[in-house]
Design an enzyme around this catalytic site. Structure first.
Site, PDB file in Angstrom:
ATOM      1  CE1 TYR A 202      -4.950  16.283  51.199  1.00  0.00           C
ATOM      2  CE2 TYR A 202      -3.597  16.045  49.232  1.00  0.00           C
ATOM      3  CZ  TYR A 202      -3.709  16.261  50.592  1.00  0.00           C
ATOM      4  OH  TYR A 202      -2.573  16.451  51.348  1.00  0.00           O
ATOM      5  CG  LEU A 203      -8.362  21.798  47.565  1.00  0.00           C
ATOM      6  CD1 LEU A 203      -8.832  23.139  48.103  1.00  0.00           C
ATOM      7  CD2 LEU A 203      -8.568  21.730  46.060  1.00  0.00           C
ATOM      8  CE  LYS A 237      -7.691  25.893  63.086  1.00  0.00           C
ATOM      9  NZ  LYS A 237      -8.887  26.663  63.489  1.00  0.00           N
ATOM     10  CD  GLU A 275     -11.978  26.060  61.145  1.00  0.00           C
ATOM     11  OE1 GLU A 275     -11.479  25.066  60.582  1.00  0.00           O
ATOM     12  OE2 GLU A 275     -11.805  26.326  62.359  1.00  0.00           O
ATOM     13  CD  GLU A 287     -14.301  22.176  60.906  1.00  0.00           C
ATOM     14  OE1 GLU A 287     -15.079  21.489  61.595  1.00  0.00           O
ATOM     15  OE2 GLU A 287     -13.068  22.054  60.960  1.00  0.00           O
ATOM     16  NE  ARG A 291     -14.979  24.804  69.065  1.00  0.00           N
ATOM     17  CZ  ARG A 291     -13.807  25.132  68.563  1.00  0.00           C
ATOM     18  NH1 ARG A 291     -13.262  26.292  68.888  1.00  0.00           N
ATOM     19  NH2 ARG A 291     -13.163  24.325  67.732  1.00  0.00           N
ATOM     20  CB  VAL A 294      -7.646  27.967  70.466  1.00  0.00           C
ATOM     21  CG1 VAL A 294      -6.282  28.157  71.125  1.00  0.00           C
ATOM     22  CG2 VAL A 294      -8.330  26.720  71.014  1.00  0.00           C
TER      23      VAL A 294
END
Length: 446
Positions: A202-203, A237, A275, A287, A291, A294
């Site tokens: 965990y950052l 987001k 990402e 990940e 696709r 947005v």
């Protein structure tokens, strides 16, 4: 090029795809639920077909109804947009099995990247940097404890399937691991029908950076720069920027070169977004979305490249018309997602839109399916508009964002426009000094 294209989606993204098709001279078919009979994407399509009742599972996720609509209208391609069936490998296979073209990557690549464990393994093999963590799914709590001790607390337990923050829990100490493990698996099972989880370091203050790519069927892969998507609430987001105020051009180019080389080896085709978490000058892959995103408009604003048009051209077997050296980045762009929610409590606010006035002027773009008199249904995602601004530099873009938000009027429902006005006025945001945890603290008044 295609003779007719069916859009397996709704709202602003359906309109976005229609516009690209119209410029390419391709007739479109809109599918819709009974709740969306008066929706703008239905009104503006060349043809429309009702595919079911309001529930998404009975309409926009109804594969048989969508394929039947394509058959009876004579469509030869299907664009899934984002959400719904856009990353469903089975759907992509069925589209191709019915002699139609799926506007997106191959089913094999959708399936590979849809499982975060196989995605990480693929990226590791291609030399893409990863977050330290378990090499695969963690079988039990004993193994989870061993992995956590090795990489060091705090750790993040994540669902192997799905996303959106579900099946994701933080354990700051060994004492917290057992409960976090139990809850993450339960959430993953309920949300995705798959309770497999893995563990990552965990950052504490990372930024969420993503890289847009386009790849044709001839081995040509280019990246269109990075987007900073760090302003998130509950892993969703709310605001995105291109480029990131935290990155240098050299860092972007180095990451892009690694990613493009890897995707060339993988044989990836069509649009995709990788990402990363970015902290202390280091990138770590989390990940890949196979696709349209947005937030794709901010990339379009700084490159001048129509990503949806490119998706369609690539699927039609056409090559990219430019090299990486010919992709130019100009200025700065910001997108805010306007949702039908209370700006303080985030309670949903569906209902009739009495007044809708979109801002305009130089460097302002609004992607929305709203109109005065439209009734926002309660059955789908709450996003009702995207406001995108572009300026010669980041300060100019922020000034333009503030001005555009002042002009933006949606009356009859509550929206998050006031929240975005607060963010745009905040000194930390203006300084570019934020990470993925910043917005949660900002909303909480900390």
């Amino acid at each position: 090029m295609f003779g007719k294209l069916l859009i397996a989606n709704r709202g602003e993204i359906a309109l976005r795809i229609q516009r690209a098709c119209r410029e390419l001279g391709i007739p479109t078919v809109a599918v819709h639920s009974t709740a969306d009979a008066q929706a703008m994407h239905v009104r503006l399509a060349d043809e429309s077909v009702c595919i079911g009742p309001p529930s998404a599972k009975d309409s926009y996720l109804n594969v048989a109804a969508i394929l039947t609509a394509a058959s009876i209208t004579g469509a030869d391609a299907i664009h899934p947009g984002y959400g719904f069936l856009s990353e469903n490998a089975g759907f992509a296979e069925m589209v191709e099995d019915h002699g139609l073209t799926f506007i997106g990557p191959s089913a094999a690549h959708i399936r590979m990247m849809g499982d975060k464990i196989t995605a990480k393994a693929a990226m590791a093999s291609l030399g893409v940097p990863l977050v330290p963590g378990s090499p695969g799914a963690v079988a039990d709590l004993t193994e989870a404890a061993a992995v956590s001790e090795t990489i060091g607390y705090p750790v993040l337990i994540k669902a192997a399937a799905g996303g959106g923050g579900r099946g994701m829990k933080v354990a700051h100490t060994a004492d917290e691991l057992s409960e976090a493990w139990r809850v993450a698996r339960a959430e993953a099972r309920a949300a995705f029908g798959n309770d497999a989880v893995y563990i990552e370091k965990y950052l504490d203050k990372p930024r969420h950076i993503e890289l847009q790519v386009l790849a044709d069927a001839f081995g040509n892969v280019v990246h269109l720069g990075e987007r900073d998507c760090s302003l998130q609430r509950r892993h969703q987001k709310l605001l995105e920027e291109a480029g990131s105020p935290a990155l240098t051009g050299a860092e972007r180019d180095a990451l892009g070169a690694t990613v493009c080389a890897g995707l060339t080896k993988l044989g990836y085709r069509n649009a995709g977004t990788l990402e990363f978490l970015y902290q202390d000058g280091q990138f770590a892959f989390i990940e890949m979305n196979t696709r349209l995103q947005v937030e794709h408009p901010v990339t379009e604003m700084i490159t001048g490249i129509d990503i949806v048009r490119e998706q369609i051209r690539i699927a039609a077997g056409q090559p990219l018309g430019y090299t990486q050296a010919e992709v130019k980045f100009s200025g700065h762009a910001i997108e805010v997602r306007v949702t039908a929610e209370d700006p303080e409590t985030f309670a949903p606010s569906p209902g009739r839109v009495d007044v809708f006035h979109a801002p305009g002027g130089l460097g302002v773009r609004v992607d929305s399916a709203l109109y005065a008199g439209y009734v926002v249904p309660p059955h789908y995602d709450s996003m009702v508009a995207k406001l995108i601004v572009h300026g010669t530099d980041r300060p100019t873009a922020i000034a333009r964002l503030r001005r555009a938000l002042e002009e933006f009027a949606v009356v009859g429902i509550k929206t998050t426009i006031p929240l975005h006005q607060r963010i745009a006025a905040d000194p930390a945001f203006n300084a570019g000094d934020y990470d993925i945890h910043w917005l949660e603290r900002f909303v909480a008044g900390e």
